[in-house]
Scaffold this active site. Structure first.
Site, PDB file in Angstrom:
ATOM      1  N   CYS A  69       0.862  -1.180   0.000  1.00 47.50           N
ATOM      2  CA  CYS A  69       0.000   0.000   0.000  1.00 47.50           C
ATOM      3  C   CYS A  69       0.900   1.232   0.000  1.00 47.50           C
ATOM      4  O   CYS A  69       2.033   1.182  -0.460  1.00 47.50           O
ATOM      5  CB  CYS A  69      -0.957  -0.015   1.188  1.00 47.50           C
ATOM      6  SG  CYS A  69      -0.133   0.135   2.794  1.00 47.50           S
ATOM      7  N   TYR A  70       0.415   2.354   0.510  1.00 51.76           N
ATOM      8  CA  TYR A  70       1.233   3.580   0.504  1.00 51.76           C
ATOM      9  C   TYR A  70       2.345   3.534   1.540  1.00 51.76           C
ATOM     10  O   TYR A  70       3.508   3.770   1.248  1.00 51.76           O
ATOM     11  CB  TYR A  70       0.356   4.810   0.772  1.00 51.76           C
ATOM     12  CG  TYR A  70      -0.609   5.098  -0.328  1.00 51.76           C
ATOM     13  CD1 TYR A  70      -0.211   5.782  -1.470  1.00 51.76           C
ATOM     14  CD2 TYR A  70      -1.926   4.664  -0.239  1.00 51.76           C
ATOM     15  CE1 TYR A  70      -1.099   6.042  -2.495  1.00 51.76           C
ATOM     16  CE2 TYR A  70      -2.823   4.924  -1.259  1.00 51.76           C
ATOM     17  CZ  TYR A  70      -2.407   5.611  -2.380  1.00 51.76           C
ATOM     18  OH  TYR A  70      -3.292   5.858  -3.394  1.00 51.76           O
TER      19      TYR A  70
END
Length: 110
Positions: A69-70
């Site tokens: 993810c981020y």
């Protein structure tokens, strides 16, 4: 009482070694489509609600699966969910793509 399936934290250095050694794995990126298109780890697949059914058909349950993810937060929830769906070896990439891109800029493709 059954042991709840969960995920393992994965250090970026370990993932880099796996990619270098062509370690068999399924790499999924749960960021938004625009972010994914602007840059992602080579070999990763964009995963969202629309593509999850295809992932279930395509990805062997026993093959290690790494969720990106981020920043390494939402991937933990996704990894927990994927483990509950029967994937036996699920990892959440610590630091997420943001950290990966800083550490391994040569391992980013768009």
């Amino acid at each position: 009482m059954s042991h709840e399936k969960s995920f393992t934290h994965l250090a970026p250095t370990t993932l880099a070694q796996w990619l270098e050694s062509a370690h068999e794995l399924t790499l999924v990126d749960i960021r938004d489509p625009l972010s994914y298109s602007q840059g992602h780890i080579p070999g990763s697949h964009h995963l969202d609600n629309a593509s999850v059914a295809e992932l279930f058909e395509r990805a062997p349950r026993e093959r290690p699966m790494v969720v990106v993810c981020y920043h390494g937060h939402s991937s933990q929830q996704a990894a927990t969910w994927l483990a509950a769906q029967g994937f036996s070896d699920v990892y959440s990439l610590d630091g997420g793509f943001t950290d990966w891109a800083v550490r391994h800029p040569e391992q980013v493709e768009s």
